[in-house]
Design a protein around this motif. Structure first.
Motif, PDB file in Angstrom:
ATOM      1  N   ASN A  43      -9.312  15.811   1.825  1.00  0.00           N
ATOM      2  CA  ASN A  43      -9.715  15.119   0.592  1.00  0.00           C
ATOM      3  C   ASN A  43      -9.116  13.728   0.432  1.00  0.00           C
ATOM      4  O   ASN A  43      -9.381  13.067  -0.572  1.00  0.00           O
ATOM      5  CB  ASN A  43      -9.385  15.961  -0.647  1.00  0.00           C
ATOM      6  N   GLU A  44      -8.323  13.271   1.394  1.00  0.00           N
ATOM      7  CA  GLU A  44      -7.872  11.883   1.348  1.00  0.00           C
ATOM      8  C   GLU A  44      -9.018  10.968   1.784  1.00  0.00           C
ATOM      9  O   GLU A  44      -9.837  11.330   2.633  1.00  0.00           O
ATOM     10  CB  GLU A  44      -6.660  11.670   2.238  1.00  0.00           C
ATOM     11  N   THR A  45      -9.062   9.762   1.218  1.00  0.00           N
ATOM     12  CA  THR A  45     -10.136   8.810   1.505  1.00  0.00           C
ATOM     13  C   THR A  45      -9.540   7.510   2.024  1.00  0.00           C
ATOM     14  O   THR A  45      -8.567   7.001   1.457  1.00  0.00           O
ATOM     15  CB  THR A  45     -10.960   8.534   0.239  1.00  0.00           C
ATOM     16  N   TYR A  46     -10.146   6.970   3.103  1.00  0.00           N
ATOM     17  CA  TYR A  46      -9.639   5.759   3.735  1.00  0.00           C
ATOM     18  C   TYR A  46     -10.792   4.803   4.058  1.00  0.00           C
ATOM     19  O   TYR A  46     -11.934   5.235   4.278  1.00  0.00           O
ATOM     20  CB  TYR A  46      -8.886   6.107   5.034  1.00  0.00           C
ATOM     21  N   ASN A  80      -5.587  14.464  13.001  1.00  0.00           N
ATOM     22  CA  ASN A  80      -4.845  13.483  13.783  1.00  0.00           C
ATOM     23  C   ASN A  80      -5.593  12.149  13.809  1.00  0.00           C
ATOM     24  O   ASN A  80      -6.812  12.114  14.008  1.00  0.00           O
ATOM     25  CB  ASN A  80      -4.654  13.965  15.225  1.00  0.00           C
ATOM     26  N   ILE A  81      -4.858  11.076  13.601  1.00  0.00           N
ATOM     27  CA  ILE A  81      -5.397   9.726  13.765  1.00  0.00           C
ATOM     28  C   ILE A  81      -4.803   9.173  15.056  1.00  0.00           C
ATOM     29  O   ILE A  81      -3.582   9.123  15.222  1.00  0.00           O
ATOM     30  CB  ILE A  81      -5.048   8.829  12.573  1.00  0.00           C
ATOM     31  N   ARG A  82      -5.686   8.776  15.970  1.00  0.00           N
ATOM     32  CA  ARG A  82      -5.259   8.411  17.320  1.00  0.00           C
ATOM     33  C   ARG A  82      -5.446   6.925  17.583  1.00  0.00           C
ATOM     34  O   ARG A  82      -6.151   6.218  16.854  1.00  0.00           O
ATOM     35  CB  ARG A  82      -6.015   9.249  18.351  1.00  0.00           C
ATOM     36  N   SER A  83      -4.793   6.471  18.650  1.00  0.00           N
ATOM     37  CA  SER A  83      -4.823   5.046  18.986  1.00  0.00           C
ATOM     38  C   SER A  83      -6.139   4.604  19.608  1.00  0.00           C
ATOM     39  O   SER A  83      -6.389   3.406  19.722  1.00  0.00           O
ATOM     40  CB  SER A  83      -3.672   4.724  19.947  1.00  0.00           C
ATOM     41  N   ALA A  84      -6.985   5.530  19.999  1.00  0.00           N
ATOM     42  CA  ALA A  84      -8.267   5.227  20.623  1.00  0.00           C
ATOM     43  C   ALA A  84      -9.213   6.393  20.354  1.00  0.00           C
ATOM     44  O   ALA A  84      -8.766   7.503  20.021  1.00  0.00           O
ATOM     45  CB  ALA A  84      -8.096   5.002  22.129  1.00  0.00           C
ATOM     46  N   PRO A  85     -10.524   6.192  20.488  1.00  0.00           N
ATOM     47  CA  PRO A  85     -11.483   7.267  20.229  1.00  0.00           C
ATOM     48  C   PRO A  85     -11.546   8.263  21.390  1.00  0.00           C
ATOM     49  O   PRO A  85     -12.565   8.384  22.084  1.00  0.00           O
ATOM     50  CB  PRO A  85     -12.801   6.505  20.036  1.00  0.00           C
ATOM     51  N   LEU A  91      -8.583   2.572   8.433  1.00  0.00           N
ATOM     52  CA  LEU A  91      -7.388   1.825   8.053  1.00  0.00           C
ATOM     53  C   LEU A  91      -6.483   2.786   7.287  1.00  0.00           C
ATOM     54  O   LEU A  91      -6.768   3.155   6.139  1.00  0.00           O
ATOM     55  CB  LEU A  91      -7.762   0.627   7.183  1.00  0.00           C
ATOM     56  N   VAL A  92      -5.392   3.191   7.921  1.00  0.00           N
ATOM     57  CA  VAL A  92      -4.486   4.185   7.349  1.00  0.00           C
ATOM     58  C   VAL A  92      -3.087   3.584   7.289  1.00  0.00           C
ATOM     59  O   VAL A  92      -2.501   3.264   8.325  1.00  0.00           O
ATOM     60  CB  VAL A  92      -4.476   5.480   8.183  1.00  0.00           C
ATOM     61  N   ASN A  93      -2.575   3.426   6.076  1.00  0.00           N
ATOM     62  CA  ASN A  93      -1.219   2.902   5.897  1.00  0.00           C
ATOM     63  C   ASN A  93      -1.008   1.583   6.638  1.00  0.00           C
ATOM     64  O   ASN A  93      -0.019   1.394   7.339  1.00  0.00           O
ATOM     65  CB  ASN A  93      -0.172   3.923   6.341  1.00  0.00           C
ATOM     66  N   ASN A  94      -2.006   0.690   6.499  1.00  0.00           N
ATOM     67  CA  ASN A  94      -1.936  -0.635   7.135  1.00  0.00           C
ATOM     68  C   ASN A  94      -2.001  -0.584   8.651  1.00  0.00           C
ATOM     69  O   ASN A  94      -1.630  -1.543   9.325  1.00  0.00           O
ATOM     70  CB  ASN A  94      -0.670  -1.391   6.711  1.00  0.00           C
ATOM     71  N   GLN A  95      -2.476   0.525   9.216  1.00  0.00           N
ATOM     72  CA  GLN A  95      -2.666   0.648  10.662  1.00  0.00           C
ATOM     73  C   GLN A  95      -4.104   1.029  10.945  1.00  0.00           C
ATOM     74  O   GLN A  95      -4.710   1.814  10.209  1.00  0.00           O
ATOM     75  CB  GLN A  95      -1.735   1.712  11.246  1.00  0.00           C
ATOM     76  N   LEU A  96      -4.663   0.483  12.017  1.00  0.00           N
ATOM     77  CA  LEU A  96      -5.982   0.897  12.470  1.00  0.00           C
ATOM     78  C   LEU A  96      -5.836   2.069  13.432  1.00  0.00           C
ATOM     79  O   LEU A  96      -4.984   2.054  14.326  1.00  0.00           O
ATOM     80  CB  LEU A  96      -6.708  -0.254  13.160  1.00  0.00           C
ATOM     81  N   GLY A  97      -6.630   3.091  13.213  1.00  0.00           N
ATOM     82  CA  GLY A  97      -6.604   4.252  14.090  1.00  0.00           C
ATOM     83  C   GLY A  97      -7.962   4.924  14.093  1.00  0.00           C
ATOM     84  O   GLY A  97      -8.878   4.544  13.351  1.00  0.00           O
ATOM     85  N   TRP A  98      -8.115   5.931  14.934  1.00  0.00           N
ATOM     86  CA  TRP A  98      -9.400   6.586  15.133  1.00  0.00           C
ATOM     87  C   TRP A  98      -9.323   8.051  14.716  1.00  0.00           C
ATOM     88  O   TRP A  98      -8.379   8.756  15.073  1.00  0.00           O
ATOM     89  CB  TRP A  98      -9.824   6.490  16.592  1.00  0.00           C
ATOM     90  N   ASP A 140       0.833  -1.194   0.000  1.00  0.00           N
ATOM     91  CA  ASP A 140       0.000   0.000   0.000  1.00  0.00           C
ATOM     92  C   ASP A 140       0.870   1.247   0.000  1.00  0.00           C
ATOM     93  O   ASP A 140       1.972   1.249   0.564  1.00  0.00           O
ATOM     94  CB  ASP A 140      -0.900   0.039   1.238  1.00  0.00           C
ATOM     95  N   VAL A 141       0.374   2.298  -0.619  1.00  0.00           N
ATOM     96  CA  VAL A 141       1.074   3.577  -0.620  1.00  0.00           C
ATOM     97  C   VAL A 141       0.049   4.684  -0.392  1.00  0.00           C
ATOM     98  O   VAL A 141      -1.067   4.636  -0.918  1.00  0.00           O
ATOM     99  CB  VAL A 141       1.838   3.808  -1.936  1.00  0.00           C
TER     100      VAL A 141
END
Length: 475
Positions: A342-345, A324-329, A360-367, A124-125
């Motif tokens: 405008n990025e889509t995930y 910011n994408i965080r480790s928990a909500p 799912l961002v760059n093969n990582q799950l985040g909130w 993935d890129v």
């Protein structure tokens, strides 16, 4: 006459056997520029320069073109394509080796050194902003079978490879009978009847056998081969002409002067004995015949490891300038990466109060906060359990040194090596504080706007006069 062109004949539906034309649709509508080399090192001179609609080739034991070797050759394909912001998934399958490079400097897939022959590779890129991007694919063939397949699509669509990878080539173990005629019409009695192991021959400008002239002759090859049921592709490359019958059906009919093209037909065969007949004609000059048979089949792609067991229910488009994408909500949870407007995930879940979405961002799950995301049909996204917010880790103390991303944007990774996950980026020209290094100073441990990770020294120049020995080894 050796020529440098490839082609594919259109094949029609005939009685009892299904046929289809080979696909010829460019990826995203943009063709690939291909440079073919008669060496495995992509070294000049270029033996063949052409445009390929797709990278979906199965050359078997043959070569890409009359001017290219069957073994020890290499290819470089490139395209410049318009992409929307988001995450894209690439698929590659090759024998022998393949390398996919994104936007000149980011290697996504590389089997040149690993020897992973015949394995479906995925990567993935992240495309940070909509625009034009350069994609390059390098291929190397040494000996034996040769094939190359590459495709890619936006990961939010849960893509699969758009090619049918080859199964191992069927083994044509039974002998062939060849009848030689001293005319171009295969009339009268043959002047020679021989048993041969293959119909593939390169007679050059000489006689095929002593009783047949060097020019104006013809030959008929026949054999019965025991094969598994399935879909097969047969190809003929010849000078001058040939036609192919399988189980009495005429599939390829080019019984005339040489055109320099390769002709293919795709068809289904029943299990058991199948009859093949190849008629060949030579009018003058060089004479050769190459016949290949390959079997195609569906395979289940190897998933990106971190995606195992994860379901995608919708997509999320970022509406904030940077989120910011965080480790928990939780707004106090650790920041694991940042995404842009405008990025889509892919969306894999939501919090119980509906205020956060798991992405799912760059093969990582985040909130990500739902206040800054557009999620269609969000009511269909299920609630998922979220880990308890972790306390914000203590940021390592910075040294007095900084690095500058140059000349490109540099990836921030979770460890000192390209095998580690990417957790962010430093845009070209921006600086980051140095907190450590690896033992040989080829990677810097940095802190960029709260993201602590590793950048490769080759693209992150440390300030002039820095005392490397004063930087602690942290990884």
């Amino acid at each position: 006459m050796w020529r440098r062109f490839l082609g594919a004949a259109a094949v029609v539906l005939l009685l009892g056997t299904a046929f289809m034309a080979l696909p010829a649709q460019a990826q995203n509508g943009v063709p690939w520029t291909g440079q073919y080399y008669n060496n495995p090192t992509l070294s000049d001179p270029v033996a063949l320069h052409r445009t390929d609609n797709t990278i979906a080739f199965n050359w078997g034991l043959g070569s890409p073109d009359a001017g290219v070797n069957a073994d020890f050759f290499s290819v470089r394909w490139a395209q410049d394509v318009q992409l929307q912001a988001g995450t894209y998934r690439f698929f590659a399958l090759a024998d022998d080796n393949i390398r996919v490079t994104f936007n000149f400097h980011q290697t996504l897939i590389d089997t040149f050194a690993t020897g992973q022959v015949g394995q479906l590779m995925t990567a993935d890129v992240n495309v940070p902003a909509s625009g034009s991007y350069h994609i390059q694919v390098d291929y190397r063939e040494e000996t034996g079978e040769a094939y190359a397949f590459v495709s890619y699509a936006n990961a939010a669509t849960n893509p699969q490879p758009n090619f049918n990878p080859p199964l191992p080539n069927p083994q044509l173990t039974n002998p062939w009978t060849v009848q030689y005629f001293s005319n171009t019409t295969m009339t009268g009695d043959p002047t020679a009847i021989l048993s041969v192991s293959t119909p593939n021959h390169n007679w050059g400008t000489g006689q095929p056998v002593g009783s047949v002239p060097a020019d104006n002759w013809s030959a008929r090859f026949t054999s019965v081969q025991n094969l598994a049921a399935g879909t097969y592709t047969a190809s003929l490359r010849m000078d001058d002409g040939a036609r192919l019958f399988v189980n009495g059906q005429l599939l390829i009919n080019q019984f005339g002067p040489a055109t320099g093209q390769t002709y293919s037909a795709t068809f289904t065969l029943p299990a058991g004995a199948n009859t093949f007949q190849i008629d060949f004609v030579e009018f003058g000059g060089d004479a050769y015949l190459e016949f290949t048979l390959t079997q195609s089949g569906q395979i289940v792609p190897t998933p990106v490891p971190t995606l195992s067991g994860i379901n995608v229910f919708s997509t999320a488009t970022v509406t904030a300038y940077r989120l910011n994408i965080r480790s928990a909500p939780d707004p106090q949870a650790q920041i694991i990466t940042r995404v842009n407007r405008n990025e889509t995930y892919p969306v894999t879940g939501r919090s119980a109060d509906g205020r956060w979405f798991q992405l799912l961002v760059n093969n990582q799950l985040g909130w990500g906060s739902g206040a800054f995301l557009f999620v269609p049909n969000e009511a269909l996204v299920p609630v998922v359990d979220a880990p308890a917010p972790n306390p914000q880790p203590t940021t390592p103390p910075s040294t007095s040194f900084i690095v500058t991303a140059s000349p490109f944007t540099v990836n921030i990774r979770s460890g000192p090596g390209t095998e580690y996950n990417r957790i962010g980026q430093i845009p070209a020209g921006r600086t980051a504080a140095v907190v450590g290094r690896n033992s040989n100073a080829t990677w810097w441990n940095i802190n960029y706007n709260g993201i602590v990770g590793w950048v490769v020294a080759e693209y992150a120049a440390i300030q002039a006069g820095a005392n490397i020995n004063a930087i602690p080894i942290t990884g």
